[in-house]
Design a protein around this motif. Structure first.
Motif, mmCIF file in Angstrom:
data_model
loop_
_atom_site.group_PDB
_atom_site.id
_atom_site.type_symbol
_atom_site.label_atom_id
_atom_site.label_comp_id
_atom_site.label_asym_id
_atom_site.label_seq_id
_atom_site.Cartn_x
_atom_site.Cartn_y
_atom_site.Cartn_z
ATOM 1 N N ILE A 20 0.852 -1.212 0.000
ATOM 2 C CA ILE A 20 0.000 0.000 0.000
ATOM 3 C C ILE A 20 0.874 1.244 0.000
ATOM 4 C CG2 ILE A 20 -1.582 1.360 1.428
ATOM 5 C CD1 ILE A 20 -3.349 -0.886 1.377
ATOM 6 N N ARG A 21 1.951 1.219 0.762
ATOM 7 C CA ARG A 21 2.814 2.404 0.821
ATOM 8 C C ARG A 21 3.550 2.620 -0.493
ATOM 9 N NH1 ARG A 21 3.094 0.924 6.719
ATOM 10 N NH2 ARG A 21 4.956 -0.328 6.385
ATOM 11 N N SER A 32 -0.128 16.356 -4.785
ATOM 12 C CA SER A 32 -0.249 16.259 -3.328
ATOM 13 C C SER A 32 -1.693 15.907 -3.015
ATOM 14 C CB SER A 32 0.164 17.563 -2.652
ATOM 15 O OG SER A 32 -0.625 18.630 -3.110
ATOM 16 N N MET A 33 -1.873 15.075 -1.989
ATOM 17 C CA MET A 33 -3.214 14.604 -1.637
ATOM 18 C C MET A 33 -3.349 14.476 -0.134
ATOM 19 S SD MET A 33 -3.642 11.578 -4.511
ATOM 20 C CE MET A 33 -5.421 11.447 -4.543
ATOM 21 N N SER A 34 -4.584 14.550 0.333
ATOM 22 C CA SER A 34 -4.898 14.330 1.742
ATOM 23 C C SER A 34 -5.165 12.836 1.958
ATOM 24 C CB SER A 34 -6.136 15.128 2.134
ATOM 25 O OG SER A 34 -7.283 14.611 1.469
ATOM 26 N N ALA A 35 -5.263 12.438 3.211
ATOM 27 C CA ALA A 35 -5.539 11.036 3.536
ATOM 28 C C ALA A 35 -6.871 10.584 2.933
ATOM 29 C CB ALA A 35 -5.539 10.835 5.045
ATOM 30 N N SER A 36 -7.878 11.441 2.984
ATOM 31 C CA SER A 36 -9.175 11.029 2.431
ATOM 32 C C SER A 36 -9.100 10.863 0.913
ATOM 33 C CB SER A 36 -10.287 12.005 2.824
ATOM 34 O OG SER A 36 -10.011 13.292 2.352
ATOM 35 N N ASP A 43 -8.979 2.853 -2.598
ATOM 36 C CA ASP A 43 -10.072 2.046 -2.085
ATOM 37 C C ASP A 43 -9.722 1.388 -0.745
ATOM 38 O OD1 ASP A 43 -12.679 1.103 -2.126
ATOM 39 O OD2 ASP A 43 -12.129 -0.739 -3.199
ATOM 40 N N ILE A 44 -9.243 2.229 0.188
ATOM 41 C CA ILE A 44 -8.953 1.800 1.554
ATOM 42 C C ILE A 44 -9.639 2.788 2.495
ATOM 43 C CG2 ILE A 44 -6.763 0.667 0.961
ATOM 44 C CD1 ILE A 44 -5.269 3.141 1.983
ATOM 45 N N ASN A 48 -6.808 3.902 7.585
ATOM 46 C CA ASN A 48 -5.697 3.121 7.044
ATOM 47 C C ASN A 48 -4.761 4.025 6.229
ATOM 48 O OD1 ASN A 48 -4.184 0.839 6.508
ATOM 49 N ND2 ASN A 48 -5.659 -0.065 5.106
ATOM 50 N N ALA A 49 -5.336 4.868 5.397
ATOM 51 C CA ALA A 49 -4.527 5.798 4.600
ATOM 52 C C ALA A 49 -3.746 6.733 5.504
ATOM 53 C CB ALA A 49 -5.428 6.601 3.656
#
Length: 182
Positions: A20-21, A32-36, A43-44, A48-49
């Protein structure tokens, strides 16, 4: 014998030795992205993200890239500073756990390969003149730089979803156990 990597290098290798990482690092090269946002793309769950993003950030594999206001709160955005990370000496000393995760990730990506699109794969363990190896490394570095520099956010119009997996390194002499020419 190779010198043992520093503890921060070990942390970075451990952090990247997870499928996943590895996907997150690829994803965060182009934007750049946020956890959401990462959670939706992979699709996690957001939890978890968030966890995996923190592990990567703590290991120095990600950097904070600003914040965004979300429903009365603030969400951190992360990006992968691929150029700085890829030039660390430890990145040129692959470790077994990282390579196993990379292999598993390659299998997952191959399942998504378009059979009608051009592809290329190869494997080689051979002896070549040092000047040939220098040229190969320059070409591989140029290819990696090109795809990373041109990476776009997921599903950007006019882009194609691609994979480029590389592992290129000089090996020790199998008879003497010593390093070959440099």
């Amino acid at each position: 014998m190779a010198e043992e990597p520093a503890s921060d290098d070990v942390a970075a290798l451990r952090a990247t030795a997870h499928p996943i990482r590895l996907r997150m690092l690829s994803l965060l090269t182009g934007t750049s992205m946020s956890a959401s946002e990462v959670a939706r793309e992979l699709d996690i769950t957001q939890a978890n993200a968030s966890y995996h993003l923190r592990v990567l950030a703590k290991a120095g594999e990600l950097v904070e890239a600003g914040e965004e206001k979300v429903r009365g709160g603030v969400a951190k955005k992360y990006r992968h500073p691929w150029r700085e990370v890829s030039e660390r000496p430890s990145r040129h000393m692959p470790r077994e756990a990282y390579l196993k995760a990379l292999g598993a990730e390659l299998v997952r990506r191959d399942r998504e390969r378009r059979p009608d699109a051009p592809s290329l794969s190869g494997d080689a363990e051979m002896w070549v003149p040092p000047e040939v190896w220098t040229e190969v490394m320059d070409l591989v570095r140029r290819a990696a730089t090109l795809v990373h520099d041109e990476a776009q956010p997921p599903r950007t119009q006019g882009t194609v979803h691609v994979n480029l997996t590389l592992a290129a390194f000089q090996m020790n002499d199998p008879e003497t156990g010593t390093e070959g020419e440099k």
